[in-house]
Design a protein around this motif. Sequence first.
Motif, PDB file in Angstrom:
ATOM      1  N   PRO A 169      47.491  39.220  21.572  1.00  0.00           N
ATOM      2  CA  PRO A 169      46.109  38.689  21.575  1.00  0.00           C
ATOM      3  C   PRO A 169      45.079  39.802  21.392  1.00  0.00           C
ATOM      4  CG  PRO A 169      46.931  38.836  23.817  1.00  0.00           C
ATOM      5  CD  PRO A 169      48.082  39.222  22.922  1.00  0.00           C
ATOM      6  N   VAL A 170      45.011  40.340  20.182  1.00  0.00           N
ATOM      7  CA  VAL A 170      44.110  41.455  19.906  1.00  0.00           C
ATOM      8  C   VAL A 170      42.801  40.936  19.326  1.00  0.00           C
ATOM      9  CG1 VAL A 170      43.853  43.645  18.699  1.00  0.00           C
ATOM     10  CG2 VAL A 170      46.122  42.856  19.360  1.00  0.00           C
ATOM     11  N   LYS A 171      41.683  41.451  19.838  1.00  0.00           N
ATOM     12  CA  LYS A 171      40.381  41.148  19.248  1.00  0.00           C
ATOM     13  C   LYS A 171      40.112  42.192  18.163  1.00  0.00           C
ATOM     14  CE  LYS A 171      38.480  38.882  23.342  1.00  0.00           C
ATOM     15  NZ  LYS A 171      37.400  38.873  24.362  1.00  0.00           N
ATOM     16  N   VAL A 172      40.460  41.833  16.943  1.00  0.00           N
ATOM     17  CA  VAL A 172      40.423  42.786  15.836  1.00  0.00           C
ATOM     18  C   VAL A 172      39.007  43.305  15.594  1.00  0.00           C
ATOM     19  CG1 VAL A 172      40.877  43.103  13.380  1.00  0.00           C
ATOM     20  CG2 VAL A 172      42.434  41.729  14.761  1.00  0.00           C
ATOM     21  N   LYS A 173      38.013  42.425  15.686  1.00  0.00           N
ATOM     22  CA  LYS A 173      36.630  42.844  15.422  1.00  0.00           C
ATOM     23  C   LYS A 173      36.191  43.921  16.417  1.00  0.00           C
ATOM     24  CE  LYS A 173      33.850  39.695  14.024  1.00  0.00           C
ATOM     25  NZ  LYS A 173      32.926  38.529  13.930  1.00  0.00           N
ATOM     26  N   THR A 174      36.511  43.724  17.699  1.00  0.00           N
ATOM     27  CA  THR A 174      36.172  44.721  18.711  1.00  0.00           C
ATOM     28  C   THR A 174      36.912  46.024  18.463  1.00  0.00           C
ATOM     29  OG1 THR A 174      35.752  43.013  20.381  1.00  0.00           O
ATOM     30  CG2 THR A 174      36.196  45.235  21.188  1.00  0.00           C
ATOM     31  N   ALA A 175      38.201  45.907  18.109  1.00  0.00           N
ATOM     32  CA  ALA A 175      39.008  47.099  17.837  1.00  0.00           C
ATOM     33  C   ALA A 175      38.441  47.893  16.666  1.00  0.00           C
ATOM     34  CB  ALA A 175      40.450  46.697  17.549  1.00  0.00           C
ATOM     35  N   LEU A 176      37.982  47.198  15.633  1.00  0.00           N
ATOM     36  CA  LEU A 176      37.408  47.888  14.473  1.00  0.00           C
ATOM     37  C   LEU A 176      36.097  48.588  14.830  1.00  0.00           C
ATOM     38  CD1 LEU A 176      38.134  45.312  11.613  1.00  0.00           C
ATOM     39  CD2 LEU A 176      39.184  47.555  11.936  1.00  0.00           C
ATOM     40  N   ARG A 177      35.290  47.955  15.688  1.00  0.00           N
ATOM     41  CA  ARG A 177      34.043  48.588  16.121  1.00  0.00           C
ATOM     42  C   ARG A 177      34.336  49.868  16.905  1.00  0.00           C
ATOM     43  NH1 ARG A 177      31.080  43.039  18.227  1.00  0.00           N
ATOM     44  NH2 ARG A 177      30.384  42.290  16.186  1.00  0.00           N
ATOM     45  N   ILE A 178      35.322  49.792  17.794  1.00  0.00           N
ATOM     46  CA  ILE A 178      35.721  50.988  18.539  1.00  0.00           C
ATOM     47  C   ILE A 178      36.267  52.040  17.576  1.00  0.00           C
ATOM     48  CG2 ILE A 178      37.283  51.900  20.307  1.00  0.00           C
ATOM     49  CD1 ILE A 178      37.223  49.089  21.591  1.00  0.00           C
ATOM     50  N   GLY A 179      37.026  51.579  16.570  1.00  0.00           N
ATOM     51  CA  GLY A 179      37.594  52.500  15.586  1.00  0.00           C
ATOM     52  C   GLY A 179      36.533  53.230  14.781  1.00  0.00           C
ATOM     53  N   LEU A 180      35.487  52.531  14.390  1.00  0.00           N
ATOM     54  CA  LEU A 180      34.405  53.170  13.637  1.00  0.00           C
ATOM     55  C   LEU A 180      33.675  54.199  14.498  1.00  0.00           C
ATOM     56  CD1 LEU A 180      32.976  50.106  11.680  1.00  0.00           C
ATOM     57  CD2 LEU A 180      34.295  52.023  10.759  1.00  0.00           C
ATOM     58  N   ALA A 181      33.478  53.868  15.793  1.00  0.00           N
ATOM     59  CA  ALA A 181      32.856  54.837  16.701  1.00  0.00           C
ATOM     60  C   ALA A 181      33.757  56.051  16.883  1.00  0.00           C
ATOM     61  CB  ALA A 181      32.582  54.177  18.052  1.00  0.00           C
ATOM     62  N   ALA A 182      35.070  55.821  16.957  1.00  0.00           N
ATOM     63  CA  ALA A 182      36.017  56.924  17.098  1.00  0.00           C
ATOM     64  C   ALA A 182      36.035  57.797  15.849  1.00  0.00           C
ATOM     65  CB  ALA A 182      37.414  56.377  17.377  1.00  0.00           C
ATOM     66  N   LEU A 183      35.895  57.154  14.694  1.00  0.00           N
ATOM     67  CA  LEU A 183      35.840  57.902  13.430  1.00  0.00           C
ATOM     68  C   LEU A 183      34.623  58.831  13.420  1.00  0.00           C
ATOM     69  CD1 LEU A 183      36.712  58.504  10.528  1.00  0.00           C
ATOM     70  CD2 LEU A 183      35.512  56.431   9.815  1.00  0.00           C
ATOM     71  N   ALA A 184      33.467  58.293  13.819  1.00  0.00           N
ATOM     72  CA  ALA A 184      32.251  59.113  13.879  1.00  0.00           C
ATOM     73  C   ALA A 184      32.404  60.231  14.906  1.00  0.00           C
ATOM     74  CB  ALA A 184      31.051  58.238  14.234  1.00  0.00           C
ATOM     75  N   GLY A 185      33.013  59.900  16.058  1.00  0.00           N
ATOM     76  CA  GLY A 185      33.228  60.907  17.090  1.00  0.00           C
ATOM     77  C   GLY A 185      34.153  62.017  16.641  1.00  0.00           C
ATOM     78  N   SER A 186      35.230  61.659  15.949  1.00  0.00           N
ATOM     79  CA  SER A 186      36.196  62.673  15.511  1.00  0.00           C
ATOM     80  C   SER A 186      35.587  63.597  14.452  1.00  0.00           C
ATOM     81  CB  SER A 186      37.465  62.005  14.964  1.00  0.00           C
ATOM     82  OG  SER A 186      37.189  61.261  13.797  1.00  0.00           O
ATOM     83  N   MET A 187      34.763  63.036  13.581  1.00  0.00           N
ATOM     84  CA  MET A 187      34.094  63.876  12.577  1.00  0.00           C
ATOM     85  C   MET A 187      33.129  64.848  13.253  1.00  0.00           C
ATOM     86  SD  MET A 187      33.396  61.029   9.600  1.00  0.00           S
ATOM     87  CE  MET A 187      32.579  62.178   8.509  1.00  0.00           C
ATOM     88  N   THR A 188      32.413  64.356  14.286  1.00  0.00           N
ATOM     89  CA  THR A 188      31.500  65.231  15.035  1.00  0.00           C
ATOM     90  C   THR A 188      32.278  66.324  15.762  1.00  0.00           C
ATOM     91  OG1 THR A 188      29.992  63.363  15.386  1.00  0.00           O
ATOM     92  CG2 THR A 188      29.703  65.295  16.801  1.00  0.00           C
ATOM     93  N   GLY A 189      33.379  65.931  16.377  1.00  0.00           N
ATOM     94  CA  GLY A 189      34.204  66.903  17.088  1.00  0.00           C
ATOM     95  C   GLY A 189      34.763  67.957  16.164  1.00  0.00           C
TER      96      GLY A 189
END
Length: 259
Positions: free
Chosen positions: A73-93
């Motif tokens: 029971p995965v909420k894909v939309k929420t997971a993608l939003r977290i993923g995009l934030a993680a992508l931005a965070g990893s680029m900053t890091g």
Amino acid sequence: MPDISLTMLIVLCLAAGAAGWIDAVVGGGGLLLLPALLLGLPHVPAAHILGTNKAVAIVGTSGAAVTYVRKAPVKVKTALRIGLAALAGSMTGAFFAAGISSAVLRPVILVVLLGVAGFVMFKPAFGTGASGQAVTRARTVTAIVLVGGGIGLYDGLFGPGTGTFLVLALTAVLHLDLVTASATAKIVNVCTNVGALAMFASQGSVMWQLAAIMAVFNLAGGLIGARMALRKGSEFVRGVLLVVVFSLVAKLAFDQWGG
């Protein structure tokens, strides 16, 4: 493709399969795959090792993500939003990584991991079932900003254990069971891996032929791991989680004081 023996190629493929399994169940497959590439290809530049590692890992992670989405029971939309934030965070890091000493970060991460291990061991109910609490908008925003952005930043700065931290944080913040948290973490991992792989590919730092061969084994390991986690449930994931956390502690301790 580098000039390597058939024996070493087989070893790397087996390592890729095992890493895919670990990564699908609880994250942390890079603890096995990256050292295997570094030891097996000692004369290859580090950038090519990192790029090839991402090219291999993204295949297994994607396969595991698809398997989880179909049955958990995965909420894909929420997971993608977290993923995009993680992508931005990893680029900053990654941008600030050159100014940060890993020797300073390792002891901090060691303490955090030992705390995590103790919490999971002495809280047997942690992640063994959904809490039943409603996930508020505030918690969702917290997951996007702190879990996605924060762990993404850590991934760019340092890296080891990112998938494991994602599973633990998602379990705590969104009240997920460990299986659903692992499934959500795989989608987030796909997002961050896409960004990293695109960067390495643009720099010509991916050994595509070797990556393609190893990716087949990584995919198989990822599919098997995801199906085992779905079949055996959160208690199984919890056991694997503790093994991976202690392995990560041992690796970081060796890097800090054993070298």
